[in-house]
Write a protein that holds these residues in place. Structure first.
Motif, PDB file in Angstrom:
ATOM      1  N   VAL A  43       0.824  -1.211   0.000  1.00 53.77           N
ATOM      2  CA  VAL A  43       0.000   0.000   0.000  1.00 53.77           C
ATOM      3  C   VAL A  43       0.861   1.266   0.000  1.00 53.77           C
ATOM      4  O   VAL A  43       0.345   2.357   0.190  1.00 53.77           O
ATOM      5  N   SER A  44       2.163   1.095  -0.220  1.00 55.51           N
ATOM      6  CA  SER A  44       3.059   2.247  -0.281  1.00 55.51           C
ATOM      7  C   SER A  44       4.205   1.926  -1.228  1.00 55.51           C
ATOM      8  O   SER A  44       4.464   0.762  -1.541  1.00 55.51           O
ATOM      9  N   ASP A  45       4.893   2.980  -1.648  1.00 55.89           N
ATOM     10  CA  ASP A  45       6.079   2.788  -2.492  1.00 55.89           C
ATOM     11  C   ASP A  45       7.139   1.982  -1.751  1.00 55.89           C
ATOM     12  O   ASP A  45       7.820   1.144  -2.341  1.00 55.89           O
ATOM     13  N   GLN A  46       7.272   2.227  -0.458  1.00 55.96           N
ATOM     14  CA  GLN A  46       8.253   1.488   0.349  1.00 55.96           C
ATOM     15  C   GLN A  46       7.969   0.000   0.282  1.00 55.96           C
ATOM     16  O   GLN A  46       8.870  -0.803   0.041  1.00 55.96           O
ATOM     17  N   GLU A  47       6.727  -0.395   0.491  1.00 53.95           N
ATOM     18  CA  GLU A  47       6.403  -1.823   0.476  1.00 53.95           C
ATOM     19  C   GLU A  47       6.523  -2.418  -0.922  1.00 53.95           C
ATOM     20  O   GLU A  47       6.973  -3.555  -1.074  1.00 53.95           O
ATOM     21  N   SER A  48       6.149  -1.673  -1.931  1.00 53.87           N
ATOM     22  CA  SER A  48       6.277  -2.171  -3.310  1.00 53.87           C
ATOM     23  C   SER A  48       7.736  -2.455  -3.647  1.00 53.87           C
ATOM     24  O   SER A  48       8.065  -3.509  -4.194  1.00 53.87           O
ATOM     25  N   GLN A  49       8.596  -1.517  -3.315  1.00 58.43           N
ATOM     26  CA  GLN A  49      10.019  -1.681  -3.614  1.00 58.43           C
ATOM     27  C   GLN A  49      10.632  -2.792  -2.767  1.00 58.43           C
ATOM     28  O   GLN A  49      11.392  -3.613  -3.267  1.00 58.43           O
ATOM     29  N   ASP A  50      10.290  -2.833  -1.475  1.00 54.41           N
ATOM     30  CA  ASP A  50      10.842  -3.873  -0.603  1.00 54.41           C
ATOM     31  C   ASP A  50      10.369  -5.256  -1.048  1.00 54.41           C
ATOM     32  O   ASP A  50      11.148  -6.212  -1.061  1.00 54.41           O
ATOM     33  N   LYS A  51       9.107  -5.375  -1.445  1.00 58.79           N
ATOM     34  CA  LYS A  51       8.588  -6.661  -1.932  1.00 58.79           C
ATOM     35  C   LYS A  51       9.356  -7.095  -3.182  1.00 58.79           C
ATOM     36  O   LYS A  51       9.767  -8.255  -3.288  1.00 58.79           O
ATOM     37  N   LYS A  52       9.580  -6.190  -4.105  1.00 56.56           N
ATOM     38  CA  LYS A  52      10.311  -6.499  -5.327  1.00 56.56           C
ATOM     39  C   LYS A  52      11.725  -6.991  -5.012  1.00 56.56           C
ATOM     40  O   LYS A  52      12.176  -8.012  -5.534  1.00 56.56           O
ATOM     41  N   ILE A  53      12.411  -6.273  -4.133  1.00 59.01           N
ATOM     42  CA  ILE A  53      13.781  -6.644  -3.783  1.00 59.01           C
ATOM     43  C   ILE A  53      13.812  -8.003  -3.083  1.00 59.01           C
ATOM     44  O   ILE A  53      14.667  -8.850  -3.377  1.00 59.01           O
ATOM     45  N   ILE A  54      12.886  -8.246  -2.176  1.00 58.67           N
ATOM     46  CA  ILE A  54      12.841  -9.526  -1.465  1.00 58.67           C
ATOM     47  C   ILE A  54      12.607 -10.669  -2.447  1.00 58.67           C
ATOM     48  O   ILE A  54      13.289 -11.698  -2.398  1.00 58.67           O
ATOM     49  N   LEU A  55      11.659 -10.511  -3.362  1.00 50.68           N
ATOM     50  CA  LEU A  55      11.395 -11.568  -4.352  1.00 50.68           C
ATOM     51  C   LEU A  55      12.606 -11.785  -5.257  1.00 50.68           C
ATOM     52  O   LEU A  55      12.943 -12.935  -5.575  1.00 50.68           O
ATOM     53  N   ASP A  56      13.278 -10.710  -5.662  1.00 50.08           N
ATOM     54  CA  ASP A  56      14.503 -10.838  -6.465  1.00 50.08           C
ATOM     55  C   ASP A  56      15.586 -11.584  -5.691  1.00 50.08           C
ATOM     56  O   ASP A  56      16.280 -12.440  -6.234  1.00 50.08           O
TER      57      ASP A  56
END
Length: 193
Positions: free
Chosen positions: A13-26
């Motif tokens: 629900v935020s840019d922080q979570e979107s970016q952190d989710k992407k990095i974690i999945l990568d």
């Protein structure tokens, strides 16, 4: 449920979570053999429980020995792919509570949290990242609290008005207030249905 699917299904629900989710999945794709283990010295998955009372107006916190501050409960996955199980196990171990349930079985927050270098059990642990998944847990204020002396020096319930920069680091204030807001939203959604 597959732990990667749990993370994929999390809706930021935020840019922080979107970016952190992407990095974690990568990072999971790059290190599938040890992402769930501390042997990955740079980053590994942790699971935390933000423990609230049933009325969602207090939070159970521990005074963390290494960080020397009040903090939520949680721990390393250590190979366990059931992150909710890890969060509940750590909540019980770190606070002494016996009965704890999840407000929802879904991950409520994803964050990449820095851990500064420190000594743990007479061994130096280099700075690294916790790839944090978090749950809101519910417990009774009537539970007997027990200090886990090798990890914390106190356990106590905090009213919500304490989650300010007067009591916590600015990054913790952001994180804890995000979790408080999520808990209230989830509770409102549950009551609506």
């Amino acid at each position: 449920m597959d732990y990667i699917k749990q993370i994929i299904d999390f809706i930021p629900v935020s840019d922080q979570e979107s970016q952190d989710k992407k990095i974690i999945l990568d990072y999971i794709k790059k290190f599938p053999h040890n992402i769930l283990l501390r042997e990955n010295d740079f980053a590994h998955i942790t699971s935390s429980g933000f423990i609230m009372n049933k009325s969602l107006d207090k939070v159970l916190m521990v005074h963390h020995n290494i960080r020397n501050t009040w903090a939520w409960t949680g721990g390393h996955a250590d190979g366990d792919t059931d992150f909710l199980h890890v969060a509940i196990k750590e909540a019980k171990e770190e606070t002494g509570i016996n009965t704890v349930t999840a407000l929802t079985k879904n991950i409520v927050s994803i964050d990449i949290l820095p851990v500064y270098g420190h000594v743990r059990r007479d061994k130096y642990v280099s700075a690294h990242l916790h790839l944090s998944v978090a749950y809101v847990l519910i417990a009774s204020e009537n539970e007997t609290l027990i200090v886990k002396e090798d990890e914390n020096s106190d356990v106590d319930w905090f009213p919500l008005d304490k989650f300010t920069e007067d009591y916590f680091d600015v990054r913790d204030v952001y994180l804890y207030n995000k979790l408080i807001d999520r808990a209230k939203q989830i509770n409102n959604d549950i009551e609506f249905y």
